[in-house]
Write an enzyme that holds these catalytic residues in place. Structure first.
Site, PDB file in Angstrom:
ATOM      1  N   HIS A 153      -4.573  -0.334  -2.608  1.00  0.00           N
ATOM      2  CA  HIS A 153      -5.016  -0.800  -1.528  1.00  0.00           C
ATOM      3  C   HIS A 153      -5.577  -2.566  -1.649  1.00  0.00           C
ATOM      4  CE1 HIS A 153      -7.555  -0.074   2.356  1.00  0.00           C
ATOM      5  NE2 HIS A 153      -8.250  -0.608   2.030  1.00  0.00           N
ATOM      6  N   GLU A 154      -6.030  -2.925  -2.558  1.00  0.00           N
ATOM      7  CA  GLU A 154      -6.592  -4.260  -2.430  1.00  0.00           C
ATOM      8  C   GLU A 154      -5.451  -5.246  -3.117  1.00  0.00           C
ATOM      9  OE1 GLU A 154      -9.718  -4.957  -1.001  1.00  0.00           O
ATOM     10  OE2 GLU A 154     -10.420  -2.188  -1.591  1.00  0.00           O
ATOM     11  N   HIS A 179      -3.861  -5.656   0.267  1.00  0.00           N
ATOM     12  CA  HIS A 179      -4.542  -7.194   0.985  1.00  0.00           C
ATOM     13  C   HIS A 179      -4.266  -8.311   0.239  1.00  0.00           C
ATOM     14  CE1 HIS A 179      -7.004  -5.043   3.769  1.00  0.00           C
ATOM     15  NE2 HIS A 179      -7.713  -4.582   2.749  1.00  0.00           N
ATOM     16  N   HIS A 237      -0.392  -9.597   1.427  1.00  0.00           N
ATOM     17  CA  HIS A 237      -0.099 -10.669   2.602  1.00  0.00           C
ATOM     18  C   HIS A 237      -1.336 -11.807   2.871  1.00  0.00           C
ATOM     19  CE1 HIS A 237      -1.621  -8.650   7.488  1.00  0.00           C
ATOM     20  NE2 HIS A 237      -0.701  -9.661   7.126  1.00  0.00           N
TER      21      HIS A 237
END
Length: 679
Positions: free
Chosen positions: A469-470, A473, A476
């Protein structure tokens, strides 16, 4: 020498001293103020251009961002009294400067002049979006207010920065102040060996004998899931869910009770100043959702679809605990314990028995292999980088031609004086600097158990998903191709779409093709056996409706307290939380539970009146991944499309338009419900 004043490379963490932090921030703010006033003065309506104004402005902003990033990061990961004092002393300086620039008439007029000349200067769509966003943000900063109201706006922002920082610090202090020491491993009956070894190691590192339990998540969670001693579970649960509150065993100097209503009150005043009906409405000015009704309908729709199944899941758990274990009343501190036992009985799988298949290095290498396959990039660890702690690591990312495009720090283990949770933060943002691209750098932080004895760090599958998940980020931020800082990476992305890449990447932890790359036994190197893989995937949606309702509970609570503020009701926060729980929850929280006192996402983070974004973006991420399911999980064409339409474009276009460009249509909620096993 102040090593923060002229950062041109990576932060020299070992040389950054707390005594220099305030001095550096003040000096850069002073320099920036002069530079901006000079820039405004030299760009009149006739001569202003993109290169004469916006690019120098980005350089000015970048210098302050690059100095503040390591200060903010060190405050979170190696907190000390000196760092905290310096951090807190910087907050009013930054708040006052931010308010001043947001209300700077000359700056606003210059941006407006540039916007009005967009056709004449032949500005492209990205440049026009930047100017449009800037003008919106000026309005939201009070640029059009009277002088008296501007001063009030500034006071509110200053006070809020103090309160939100204090809120976060109280949680950390309350967490760090509590521990329980046990003499014998018998007291930890039911816990896996890895958790017992970690408790022994924690005691040893604090120079005490026996075993130490703390409220850090890697210590707290095994107790709740595995400890046979019900009284111990109750004691630890009580300490955890009453952190920073007026309840439980905590020092009342860390109580957040008075901070929360003041934060909500100030946000309501801010919204009123800017002519919004509520802070909820103000929040939506920068989000995909159009209005409050759309948000409430969205959450209510998910709740209605999830609650019948959640009630069945809860009933199943109650019957199991009663019939198999003789438990008359299932309490909050029993839920995780009996859920884990029920899951084990139904699927013969548990998080703990999966740990040996998820050693740290293999998980990281597998994550790199997955993203390399999807996005045609490669990774290399760099050892010669100055770090804040021996646990941290540093990696470079290269494109398909071997060109260095970005980097990131990785800090995975829980430790004393480190903020709980997991997050990605900017260290350096991408922008064009004197014709050269400034490569982005990210901080990726988690709180997992580190190596114990001669074993490497072994993660649960939940922790692997958190890491992915991190990292989503991070990608991105790091894979953006936009050369303007204000819309590069996650900047300029609607907040309710910012979780799309992070939640999207989690999906690769739940498909056979992804697990083949990340799951290898730490001793033998063998892949996860097919039997265990099938069990893991079968158990994916165990209590998924209960988990869905839990997130909806948080989101509705957040959005309601920010939309229904009533100055005459001092107990409104607790009352609204109770109302929301009565409406959507199937799990009864004890009266002493003070979850809200530790809800830093909304009281100290960026999710105020925006926690619904997790579910909103999960609709986008599940639908985006459904295209991979349709065309091939590692289909290079689909990976390239996700890279070019979502990751590379950052905030340069509206999030809804980027999603439609990738998916070919409007988002559908169906894939999220399907992935969650909710009919």
């Amino acid at each position: 020498m102040n090593n923060l004043l002229n950062l041109k490379a990576l932060p020299p963490f070992s040389k950054i001293e707390p005594k220099h932090m305030v001095e550096a921030v003040q000096a850069i703010i002073d320099d920036s103020r002069v530079a901006i006033n000079d820039l405004v003065a030299s760009n009149d309506k006739e001569t202003i251009s993109w290169s004469s104004f916006v690019l120098p402005m980005e350089a000015i902003s970048d210098r302050l961002d690059r100095a503040w990033a390591p200060i903010s990061h060190m405050n979170a990961v190696v907190n000390s009294g000196e760092i905290r004092d310096a951090y807190n002393a910087c907050l009013p300086l930054l708040s006052e400067y931010g308010t001043e620039m947001g209300q700077h008439q000359g700056l606003y007029q210059a941006i407006k002049n540039l916007y009005d000349k967009a056709d004449q200067l032949d500005l492209n769509a990205i440049q026009r979006k930047i100017l449009n966003d800037d003008l919106r943000d000026f309005k939201l900063s009070g640029v059009s207010l009277s002088e008296d109201k501007q001063k009030k706006y500034g006071k509110i922002q200053l006070r809020m920065s103090e309160l939100t920082s204090k809120f976060e610090q109280n949680i950390l202090d309350s967490t760090m102040a509590w521990h329980k020491d046990l003499d014998s491993a018998d007291d930890l009956s039911g816990l896996p060996d890895s958790a017992i070894a970690a408790a022994r190691q924690t005691a040893k590192s604090n120079d005490v004998k026996g075993y130490r339990i703390t409220l850090e998540y890697p210590s707290y969670l095994p107790i709740m899931m595995h400890a046979d001693n019900r009284e111990l579970r109750k004691e630890v649960y009580t300490a955890f869910c009453t952190r920073a509150s007026d309840q439980g065993p905590h020092d009342k100097q860390y109580d957040n009770s008075d901070l929360m209503p003041e934060i909500i009150k100030l946000r309501a005043e801010l919204a009123d100043l800017l002519n919004f009906e509520s802070y909820g409405d103000l929040s939506l000015a920068t989000k995909m959702a159009n209005d409050k009704k759309e948000v409430f309908n969205f959450l209510q729709n998910l709740a209605n679809k999830s609650k019948p199944q959640a009630e069945k899941e809860m009933q199943e758990l109650q019957i199991y605990a009663h019939q198999k274990h003789g438990l008359e009343n299932l309490e909050a501190w029993d839920l995780a314990y009996y859920s884990e036992k029920l899951k084990k009985e139904k699927y013969n799988i548990s998080q703990e028995e999966l740990r040996p298949w998820f050693p740290e290095d293999n998980v990281i290498n597998g994550m790199f292999e997955i993203t390399s396959t999807l996005f045609d990039i490669s990774f290399k660890e760099r050892k010669d980088v100055d770090l804040w702690h021996q646990d941290a690591r540093f990696f470079d990312i290269f494109d398909s031609k071997g060109k260095h495009i970005s980097s990131f720090y990785l800090d995975l283990y829980a430790r004393k004086n480190k903020r709980g949770g997991a997050w990605m933060a900017d260290c350096i943002g991408r922008r064009l600097d004197s014709g050269n691209v400034q490569n982005p750098v990210a901080f990726l932080t988690c709180n997992f158990n580190g190596p114990v004895g001669d074993k490497p760090a072994l993660f649960t599958h939940d922790e692997v998903t958190t890491l992915f998940h991190e990292f989503g980020h991070g990608l991105h931020h790091m894979l953006t191709k936009i050369d303007y800082a204000s819309v590069a990476g996650i900047n300029g992305v609607a907040w309710d779409a910012v979780e799309l890449p992070s939640q999207f990447l989690e999906n690769f932890c739940w498909v056979e093709e992804g697990l083949e790359k990340i799951a290898k036994h730490f001793k033998t190197g063998e892949s996860l056996p097919k039997e265990m893989l099938d069990k893991l995937l079968a158990a994916k949606n165990f209590q998924s409706a209960m988990q869905m309702l839990r997130q909806i509970e948080f989101a509705l609570f957040d959005f309601r307290i920010h939309s229904e503020y009533d100055s005459k009701n001092p107990n409104q926060i607790q009352e609204i939380l109770d109302q929301v729980r009565n409406e959507v929850s199937v799990v009864a929280a004890p009266d002493f539970n003070r979850f809200q006192h530790g809800f830093s996402h909304i009281f100290a983070g960026g999710y105020a009146a925006g926690y619904y974004s997790y579910k909103w973006a999960e609709v986008l991420s599940a639908d985006a991944f459904s295209r991979f399911e349709e065309e091939g999980v590692f289909n290079p064409k689909v990976g390239k499309d996700f890279l070019s339409e979502i990751l590379e474009k950052g905030g340069s276009e509206e999030a809804g338009d980027l999603f439609k460009a990738f998916r070919g249509r409007e988002p559908s909620v169906e894939p999220l419900l399907r992935h969650s096993g909710i009919q």
